[in-house]
Design a protein around this motif. Structure first.
Motif, short mmCIF file in Angstrom:
data_model
loop_
_atom_site.label_atom_id
_atom_site.label_comp_id
_atom_site.label_asym_id
_atom_site.label_seq_id
_atom_site.Cartn_x
_atom_site.Cartn_y
_atom_site.Cartn_z
N GLY A 96 0.82 -1.21 0.00
CA GLY A 96 0.00 0.00 0.00
C GLY A 96 0.85 1.25 0.00
O GLY A 96 0.51 2.25 -0.65
N GLY A 97 1.95 1.22 0.73
CA GLY A 97 2.86 2.37 0.74
C GLY A 97 3.43 2.69 -0.62
O GLY A 97 3.59 3.86 -0.99
N GLN A 107 -5.13 5.09 -9.74
CA GLN A 107 -4.69 3.86 -9.11
C GLN A 107 -4.79 3.94 -7.58
O GLN A 107 -5.18 2.98 -6.93
CB GLN A 107 -3.25 3.54 -9.52
CG GLN A 107 -3.11 3.08 -10.96
CD GLN A 107 -1.67 2.96 -11.41
OE1 GLN A 107 -0.80 3.74 -10.98
NE2 GLN A 107 -1.39 1.98 -12.25
N LYS A 108 -4.45 5.09 -7.03
CA LYS A 108 -4.58 5.26 -5.59
C LYS A 108 -6.02 5.10 -5.14
O LYS A 108 -6.32 4.42 -4.15
CB LYS A 108 -4.05 6.63 -5.16
CG LYS A 108 -2.55 6.81 -5.32
CD LYS A 108 -2.15 8.23 -4.95
CE LYS A 108 -0.68 8.49 -5.20
NZ LYS A 108 -0.29 9.88 -4.87
N GLY A 109 -6.93 5.74 -5.87
CA GLY A 109 -8.34 5.66 -5.51
C GLY A 109 -8.86 4.23 -5.57
O GLY A 109 -9.59 3.78 -4.68
N GLU A 110 -8.45 3.50 -6.62
CA GLU A 110 -8.94 2.14 -6.80
C GLU A 110 -8.27 1.16 -5.84
O GLU A 110 -8.94 0.43 -5.09
CB GLU A 110 -8.69 1.68 -8.24
CG GLU A 110 -9.10 0.23 -8.49
CD GLU A 110 -8.64 -0.27 -9.85
OE1 GLU A 110 -8.84 -1.47 -10.12
OE2 GLU A 110 -8.05 0.52 -10.63
N LEU A 111 -6.94 1.13 -5.85
CA LEU A 111 -6.20 0.11 -5.09
C LEU A 111 -6.22 0.38 -3.58
O LEU A 111 -6.43 -0.54 -2.78
CB LEU A 111 -4.76 0.03 -5.60
CG LEU A 111 -4.60 -0.36 -7.07
CD1 LEU A 111 -3.13 -0.37 -7.45
CD2 LEU A 111 -5.24 -1.70 -7.36
N LEU A 115 -8.12 -1.74 -0.59
CA LEU A 115 -7.34 -2.21 0.55
C LEU A 115 -7.93 -1.69 1.87
O LEU A 115 -8.10 -2.45 2.83
CB LEU A 115 -5.88 -1.76 0.40
CG LEU A 115 -4.96 -1.94 1.62
CD1 LEU A 115 -4.91 -3.41 2.05
CD2 LEU A 115 -3.55 -1.43 1.28
N SER A 116 -8.23 -0.42 1.91
CA SER A 116 -8.74 0.19 3.14
C SER A 116 -10.07 -0.41 3.57
O SER A 116 -10.35 -0.51 4.77
CB SER A 116 -8.91 1.71 2.94
OG SER A 116 -7.68 2.32 2.63
N SER A 117 -10.88 -0.84 2.61
CA SER A 117 -12.18 -1.42 2.93
C SER A 117 -12.10 -2.91 3.23
O SER A 117 -13.11 -3.53 3.59
CB SER A 117 -13.15 -1.20 1.76
OG SER A 117 -12.70 -1.90 0.61
N GLY A 118 -10.91 -3.49 3.09
CA GLY A 118 -10.73 -4.92 3.36
C GLY A 118 -11.10 -5.82 2.20
O GLY A 118 -11.08 -7.05 2.34
N ASP A 165 -4.72 -10.34 -4.13
CA ASP A 165 -5.62 -9.91 -5.21
C ASP A 165 -4.92 -8.99 -6.19
O ASP A 165 -5.36 -8.83 -7.33
CB ASP A 165 -6.82 -9.16 -4.61
CG ASP A 165 -7.55 -9.97 -3.57
OD1 ASP A 165 -8.12 -11.00 -3.94
OD2 ASP A 165 -7.51 -9.60 -2.39
N VAL A 166 -3.84 -8.35 -5.73
CA VAL A 166 -3.08 -7.42 -6.56
C VAL A 166 -1.60 -7.64 -6.28
O VAL A 166 -1.19 -7.73 -5.12
CB VAL A 166 -3.44 -5.94 -6.26
CG1 VAL A 166 -2.57 -5.00 -7.08
CG2 VAL A 166 -4.91 -5.69 -6.54
#
Length: 381
Positions: A96-97, A107-111, A115-118, A165-166
């Motif tokens: 994530g970093g 990409q930040k918005g999507e990935l 991630l933040s939502s689990g 997943d990514v």
């Protein structure tokens, strides 16, 4: 300098401790969780997301909390206390970093949002067979054809590489340098072979054969970004190790107070008490180093300062972890070597953390190489 946590940080620590402490209330719960794939609890992963932990270091506009290195260190330490197998360090701090540092806004918005939502478990595929914790890649190469990119080569070990997943993949660029690419798990030419690690975690051998990939942000040299984010993850790993060492010491101390030999408890023997006291000294030295390095990062340190702080802390924590882990097993005796008892697993996890992003020998070499750069001083008469 104030080393105390403020009210919000204390609340964060108590909240995380309450969650993972309940999920892994005893060692048997953790042992059962890591026995089956994916090697961690999807339920706990979702609960961490609901608490905002998985988005902790990211900007609010990308679904995060905008927290700093101190808050990340608090979470890592609490996860280390119970050996929580959830991939906070590798997926949130590391993968994530990198997305937060190098990705495009889209990409930040999507990935980061996923991630933040689990909903997603990303991982960083960087280590290569025979490599020694360098920020550059060589075994996996990137090839371009117009605007399209493909990757070829092998990455191993990749933390949670079979479940991810990514995949955020580092690869050697045709023009030189190391680029970062995003690979989806259903991409053609991608092969993933997962396996359990000695501490109950999961890793994988990931092979790319002309596998389609998307540049993370742009197809430029990302070596400096990789080095910076890896240093941040190293400091977080130090905090996780401190949490594990705390419990290893406490477990050993309680054992010495309860186990009897020759009709008296083991803490009656002064030599054993002295050894436990030495473990405490190692723990406090490691705690101080980890907290200092965390504060260096939180103070917006330059890349060079962050790298030095990460190496200093990693070296000290590596030595402390080895000392506490080995002494914990020795003071427990034969039971410390059994899989059913917790102390061996704590030692195993401390060893895994030590080798994840560079062991003590590696950081000692880095620090020794920079000695010549310090100012010379006249010796005392």
């Amino acid at each position: 300098m104030d080393f105390n946590y403020d009210e919000e940080q204390q609340a964060l620590r108590e909240a995380v401790r309450g969650l993972v402490g309940k999920a892994y209330a005893d060692f048997e719960s953790r042992r059962q969780t890591v026995a089956d794939d994916p090697g961690f609890s999807e339920k706990v992963w979702t609960q961490l997301a609901e608490m905002g932990i998985l988005g902790l270091p990211f900007d609010e506009q990308h679904g995060g909390m905008g927290a700093g290195a101190v808050e990340v260190g608090i979470v890592a330490q609490e996860l280390g206390r119970v050996l929580a197998p959830e991939p906070f360090l590798t997926s949130v701090v590391l993968a994530g970093g990198l997305v937060a540092a190098a990705g495009s806004e889209e990409q930040k918005g999507e990935l980061l949002g996923a991630l933040s939502s689990g909903e997603s478990v990303p991982t960083f595929a960087h280590a290569e067979p025979g490599s020694r914790w360098q920020p550059a890649a060589s075994a996996v190469t990137a090839t371009s054809s117009g605007d399209a990119w493909t990757l070829s080569g092998v990455k191993e070990p990749v933390p949670h590489g079979a479940r991810a997943d990514v995949l955020v993949v580092s690869a050697a660029l045709p023009s030189g340098g190391t680029g970062l690419f995003v690979v989806r798990p259903d991409a053609s030419g991608l092969t993933r072979v997962g396996y359990a690690t000695h501490d109950g975690g999961r890793a994988a051998k990931v092979a790319f054969d002309a596998t389609p990939a998307t540049p993370l942000g742009s197809a430029d040299d990302r070596t400096e970004i990789i080095a910076r984010v890896v240093d941040i993850a190293r400091v977080a790993a130090c905090s996780e190790a401190v949490g594990a060492m705390e419990v290893a010491l406490h477990t050993t101390s309680e054992y010495l107070k309860s186990r009897k030999q020759f009709g008296v408890t083991l803490n009656t023997f002064q030599a054993l008490t002295f050894r436990a006291a030495d473990m405490y000294v190692s723990l406090e030295e490691a705690r101080s180093l980890a907290l200092w390095a965390t504060m260096v990062l939180d103070d917006s340190a330059s890349g060079e300062q962050a790298a030095e702080a990460a190496s200093r802390a990693s070296l000290g924590v590596s030595r402390a972890g080895r000392h506490i882990g080995q002494e914990a097993i020795q003071l427990h005796g034969g039971i410390g070597m059994t899989a059913e008892y917790s102390i061996g697993s704590y030692t195993s996890h401390l060893t895994a953390l030590d080798h994840l992003l560079g062991d003590g020998h590696h950081h000692l070499g880095l620090l020794a190489a920079g000695v010549a750069g310090y100012d010379e001083v006249d010796p005392l008469p």
